[in-house]
Design a protein around this motif. Structure first.
Motif, PDB file in Angstrom:
ATOM      1  N   LEU A 247      -3.292  13.551  11.574  1.00  0.00           N
ATOM      2  CA  LEU A 247      -4.232  13.154  12.629  1.00  0.00           C
ATOM      3  C   LEU A 247      -5.538  13.895  12.385  1.00  0.00           C
ATOM      4  CD1 LEU A 247      -3.446  12.955  16.441  1.00  0.00           C
ATOM      5  CD2 LEU A 247      -5.499  14.073  15.616  1.00  0.00           C
ATOM      6  N   VAL A 248      -6.663  13.193  12.451  1.00  0.00           N
ATOM      7  CA  VAL A 248      -7.973  13.802  12.217  1.00  0.00           C
ATOM      8  C   VAL A 248      -8.582  14.163  13.572  1.00  0.00           C
ATOM      9  CG1 VAL A 248     -10.265  13.486  11.203  1.00  0.00           C
ATOM     10  CG2 VAL A 248      -8.255  12.446  10.116  1.00  0.00           C
ATOM     11  N   TYR A 249      -9.098  15.391  13.661  1.00  0.00           N
ATOM     12  CA  TYR A 249      -9.654  15.872  14.925  1.00  0.00           C
ATOM     13  C   TYR A 249     -10.989  16.567  14.699  1.00  0.00           C
ATOM     14  CZ  TYR A 249      -8.394  20.705  13.710  1.00  0.00           C
ATOM     15  OH  TYR A 249      -8.318  21.930  13.100  1.00  0.00           O
ATOM     16  N   LYS A 250     -11.688  16.827  15.804  1.00  0.00           N
ATOM     17  CA  LYS A 250     -12.933  17.584  15.753  1.00  0.00           C
ATOM     18  C   LYS A 250     -12.923  18.611  16.865  1.00  0.00           C
ATOM     19  CE  LYS A 250     -17.974  17.275  15.648  1.00  0.00           C
ATOM     20  NZ  LYS A 250     -18.053  18.078  14.396  1.00  0.00           N
ATOM     21  N   HIS A 251     -13.397  19.809  16.553  1.00  0.00           N
ATOM     22  CA  HIS A 251     -13.501  20.866  17.565  1.00  0.00           C
ATOM     23  C   HIS A 251     -14.820  20.709  18.320  1.00  0.00           C
ATOM     24  CE1 HIS A 251     -12.515  24.728  19.380  1.00  0.00           C
ATOM     25  NE2 HIS A 251     -13.802  25.006  19.305  1.00  0.00           N
TER      26      HIS A 251
ATOM     27  N   SER B  51       0.845  -1.199   0.000  1.00  0.00           N
ATOM     28  CA  SER B  51       0.000   0.000   0.000  1.00  0.00           C
ATOM     29  C   SER B  51       0.874   1.239   0.000  1.00  0.00           C
ATOM     30  CB  SER B  51      -0.917   0.017   1.234  1.00  0.00           C
ATOM     31  OG  SER B  51      -0.160   0.140   2.425  1.00  0.00           O
ATOM     32  N   ASP B  52       0.310   2.341  -0.495  1.00  0.00           N
ATOM     33  CA  ASP B  52       0.998   3.629  -0.459  1.00  0.00           C
ATOM     34  C   ASP B  52       0.745   4.356   0.863  1.00  0.00           C
ATOM     35  OD1 ASP B  52       1.897   3.334  -3.151  1.00  0.00           O
ATOM     36  OD2 ASP B  52      -0.094   3.954  -3.847  1.00  0.00           O
ATOM     37  N   TYR B  53      -0.434   4.107   1.438  1.00  0.00           N
ATOM     38  CA  TYR B  53      -0.828   4.797   2.656  1.00  0.00           C
ATOM     39  C   TYR B  53      -1.515   3.820   3.608  1.00  0.00           C
ATOM     40  CZ  TYR B  53      -0.095   8.836  -0.354  1.00  0.00           C
ATOM     41  OH  TYR B  53       0.458   9.737  -1.220  1.00  0.00           O
ATOM     42  N   VAL B  54      -1.523   4.187   4.872  1.00  0.00           N
ATOM     43  CA  VAL B  54      -2.225   3.425   5.899  1.00  0.00           C
ATOM     44  C   VAL B  54      -3.147   4.372   6.654  1.00  0.00           C
ATOM     45  CG1 VAL B  54      -2.011   2.019   7.986  1.00  0.00           C
ATOM     46  CG2 VAL B  54      -0.294   1.819   6.161  1.00  0.00           C
ATOM     47  N   ILE B  55      -4.411   3.986   6.800  1.00  0.00           N
ATOM     48  CA  ILE B  55      -5.358   4.759   7.602  1.00  0.00           C
ATOM     49  C   ILE B  55      -5.778   3.898   8.781  1.00  0.00           C
ATOM     50  CG2 ILE B  55      -7.607   5.901   7.691  1.00  0.00           C
ATOM     51  CD1 ILE B  55      -7.328   6.559   4.750  1.00  0.00           C
ATOM     52  N   ILE B  56      -5.533   4.392   9.981  1.00  0.00           N
ATOM     53  CA  ILE B  56      -5.902   3.695  11.218  1.00  0.00           C
ATOM     54  C   ILE B  56      -7.086   4.428  11.830  1.00  0.00           C
ATOM     55  CG2 ILE B  56      -5.088   2.918  13.476  1.00  0.00           C
ATOM     56  CD1 ILE B  56      -2.217   3.228  12.388  1.00  0.00           C
ATOM     57  N   ALA B  57      -8.145   3.700  12.159  1.00  0.00           N
ATOM     58  CA  ALA B  57      -9.350   4.327  12.704  1.00  0.00           C
ATOM     59  C   ALA B  57      -9.893   3.502  13.858  1.00  0.00           C
ATOM     60  CB  ALA B  57     -10.422   4.485  11.622  1.00  0.00           C
TER      61      ALA B  57
ATOM     62  N   PHE C  77      -5.631   8.140  12.146  1.00  0.00           N
ATOM     63  CA  PHE C  77      -4.277   8.507  11.736  1.00  0.00           C
ATOM     64  C   PHE C  77      -4.074   8.101  10.282  1.00  0.00           C
ATOM     65  CE2 PHE C  77      -4.201   7.153  16.225  1.00  0.00           C
ATOM     66  CZ  PHE C  77      -3.901   8.372  16.822  1.00  0.00           C
ATOM     67  N   ILE C  78      -3.519   9.015   9.497  1.00  0.00           N
ATOM     68  CA  ILE C  78      -3.208   8.745   8.094  1.00  0.00           C
ATOM     69  C   ILE C  78      -1.698   8.845   7.934  1.00  0.00           C
ATOM     70  CG2 ILE C  78      -3.624   9.404   5.700  1.00  0.00           C
ATOM     71  CD1 ILE C  78      -6.190  10.788   6.627  1.00  0.00           C
ATOM     72  N   LEU C  79      -1.085   7.776   7.455  1.00  0.00           N
ATOM     73  CA  LEU C  79       0.368   7.738   7.343  1.00  0.00           C
ATOM     74  C   LEU C  79       0.796   7.267   5.962  1.00  0.00           C
ATOM     75  CD1 LEU C  79      -0.551   6.203  10.284  1.00  0.00           C
ATOM     76  CD2 LEU C  79       1.870   6.592  10.710  1.00  0.00           C
ATOM     77  N   ASN C  80       1.861   7.874   5.448  1.00  0.00           N
ATOM     78  CA  ASN C  80       2.531   7.266   4.311  1.00  0.00           C
ATOM     79  C   ASN C  80       3.006   5.880   4.745  1.00  0.00           C
ATOM     80  OD1 ASN C  80       2.141   9.784   3.270  1.00  0.00           O
ATOM     81  ND2 ASN C  80       4.309  10.294   3.026  1.00  0.00           N
TER      82      ASN C  80
END
Length: 370
Positions: free
Chosen positions: A147-151, A115-121, A191-194
Motif C-alpha cells: 500500500l502506498v502512503y504519504k505522511h 500479468s505478474d502484478y496489478v497496480i490499483i490507483a 495498491f500493488i499486488l502480485n
C-alpha cells in the motif's frame, strides 16, 4: 518492467458536490484542459504500463466520451489497451456496486489479461507518480500486497476523512478515518499486488462481504493478519481533490508557477484527449492576467486569476475574476462575474453582476442561463 495490469479505480471516490452530480469524478475537468483521471492514466503510461482497465462506478458515458479510444495514454497500440469496465447488473444497487463486484462481473475480460502484478490507483490524489520504483520496493519486500502512503502534518486539513494508517516495522497494521488534527500516514489508495494475491483477494471477498471493495478488503486482510501488507512511502507532491472546496482551492493555487511545477514535473507529461479546435482568440481590448485559457476560447473582455476551459466566450466589456468556467460557457457583454464556477454551456448574459464569495463559490449548473 515486469508485466503489469494497471487499474484506474473510479469506485469508492469522494463526491465533489454538483460537479459530480451528473458525471464521474474521473471526467471532471481540471485546469481547463484535463480530466482528473488523466493524471493516473498518464502515470501508468509514463511508467511503461499500457494495459489498463478503468473501473467505472456510474456515469459510464462521461468516461467513454472522455477517454475515447484511449490512444492518448497507450504507447504501444499493438499490444497495449485501455478497457472501460462497469458493473451493469448492480448499477442501481450502490451498496453492491463495488470495484470487486465490477471485476467479477467482467471476470472473463480480467482473467484474459495476463500479468505478474496489478497496480490499483485512485483518480483523486493527483501526482506525478512513477510506479516503477514503487513496484521495485514491493518486489524487494517479499510481500504479496503493498500500500502506498504519504505522511502529512496537522496543517493539511484537506486530507480529512481519508484513511490514516497504523504502520509498524514497515507493515500496515490497521486504519482509521483521519480527522486532520495530528500528523498521520495517509493511504493514497494505491495498491500493488502480485497477480496471484489479487485473484485471492477477489475470491476471499466472497466469503467476507459482498459489499466490501478493495480498500475495505485490504484493511480487513491486514487487521486480521491474513497477509502482511507492506507500506511504501511516497515523497512526491500530492494534490488531494476530495471535496468541491479542495477542487476550487487547487484550481487557483496551481495558477502559481512554482506550485504548478511540483505537480507537472519536467519529463513526466500529463496526457489528455486533444480536440480539433483553434487556438484561443484574444480581441484588441482583451486583458488577461494570471489565468489558464484553453483552446477555442474567445476573449474580448477582461480575465483575471481564472481557469477557462475550451470554447469559453468572454464578450467585450465583460470582467471575469477568480472563476472556473467549463466548456462553452458564455459571459455576456458588460457582465461582471467573480468567485463563480460554471458547468458546461452555462450563460451569464442577462445580469450585470454575478458574484459568489471567496470561501463559498457560486455554482451555475449545466446549461443554466443567468
Amino acid at each position: 518492467m515486469s508485466s503489469v495490469l494497471g487499474i484506474c479505480n473510479l469506485h469508492d471516490c469522494p463526491r465533489l458536490g454538483r460537479l459530480t452530480a451528473k458525471r464521474s469524478i474521473g471526467s471532471v475537468t481540471f485546469l481547463g484542459r484535463y480530466g482528473l483521471m488523466d493524471f493516473t492514466l498518464s502515470n501508468f503510461s509514463n511508467s511503461g504500463i499500457d494495459r489498463v482497465a478503468i473501473l467505472v462506478d456510474k456515469y459510464s458515458n462521461s468516461i467513454r466520451t472522455h477517454v475515447s479510444s484511449g490512444k492518448a495514454w497507450i504507447t504501444n497500440t499493438r499490444t497495449g489497451f485501455q478497457k472501460v469496465l462497469y458493473n451493469e447488473k448492480q448499477f442501481s444497487s450502490p451498496k453492491f456496486n463495488t470495484d470487486i463486484n465490477n471485476i467479477l462481473s467482467n471476470k472473463l475480460i480480467v482473467d484474459d489479461i495476463d500479468s505478474d502484478y496489478v497496480i490499483i490507483a485512485a483518480p483523486f490524489f493527483l501526482a506525478s507518480m512513477d510506479f516503477r520504483p514503487l513496484l521495485e520496493k514491493h518486489i524487494e519486500s517479499g510481500k504479496e500486497i503493498s500500500l502506498v502512503y504519504k505522511h502529512v502534518d496537522a496543517d493539511r486539513g484537506e486530507y480529512e476523512n481519508t484513511d490514516a494508517l497504523t504502520i509498524e516495522n514497515g507493515l500496515v497494521k490497521s486504519g482509521f478515518i483521519f480527522d486532520g488534527k495530528k500528523e498521520a500516514d495517509i493511504s493514497l489508495e494505491v495498491f500493488i499486488l502480485n497477480r496471484k494475491a489479487f485473484d485471492e483477494v477477489v475470491a476471499l471477498s466472497r466469503t467476507v462481504s459482498s459489499i466490501f471493495g478493495f480498500r475495505r478488503m485490504i484493511r480487513y486482510i491486514g487487521e486480521n493478519n491474513i497477509k502482511e501488507i507492506n507500506a511504501i512511502q511516497f515523497d512526491g507532491d500530492i494534490v488531494p481533490i476530495l471535496t468541491f472546496k479542495s477542487y476550487v482551492k487547487y484550481s487557483f493555487e496551481l495558477l502559481d508557477h512554482t506550485k504548478r511545477r511540483k505537480l507537472f514535473v519536467p519529463g513526466w507529461p500529463v496526457y489528455t484527449i486533444s480536440h480539433n479546435t483553434p487556438p484561443a482568440l484574444y480581441g484588441e481590448e482583451a486583458e488577461v492576467k494570471n489565468s489558464f485559457i484553453a483552446n477555442g476560447s474567445k476573449i474580448y473582455g477582461t480575465v483575471k486569476n481564472s481557469v477557462l476551459s475550451r470554447d469559453v466566450v468572454v464578450e467585450k466589456g465583460a470582467v471575469v475574476e477568480n472563476c472556473v468556467l467549463f466548456t462553452n460557457t458564455r459571459i455576456g457583454a458588460g457582465v461582471h462575474v467573480s468567485n463563480v464556477v460554471t458547468d458546461k454551456q452555462a450563460k451569464i448574459v442577462n445580469s450585470e453582476v454575478v458574484k459568489g464569495e471567496k470561501d463559498d463559490m457560486m455554482f451555475v449548473d449545466f446549461g443554466e442561463i443567468i
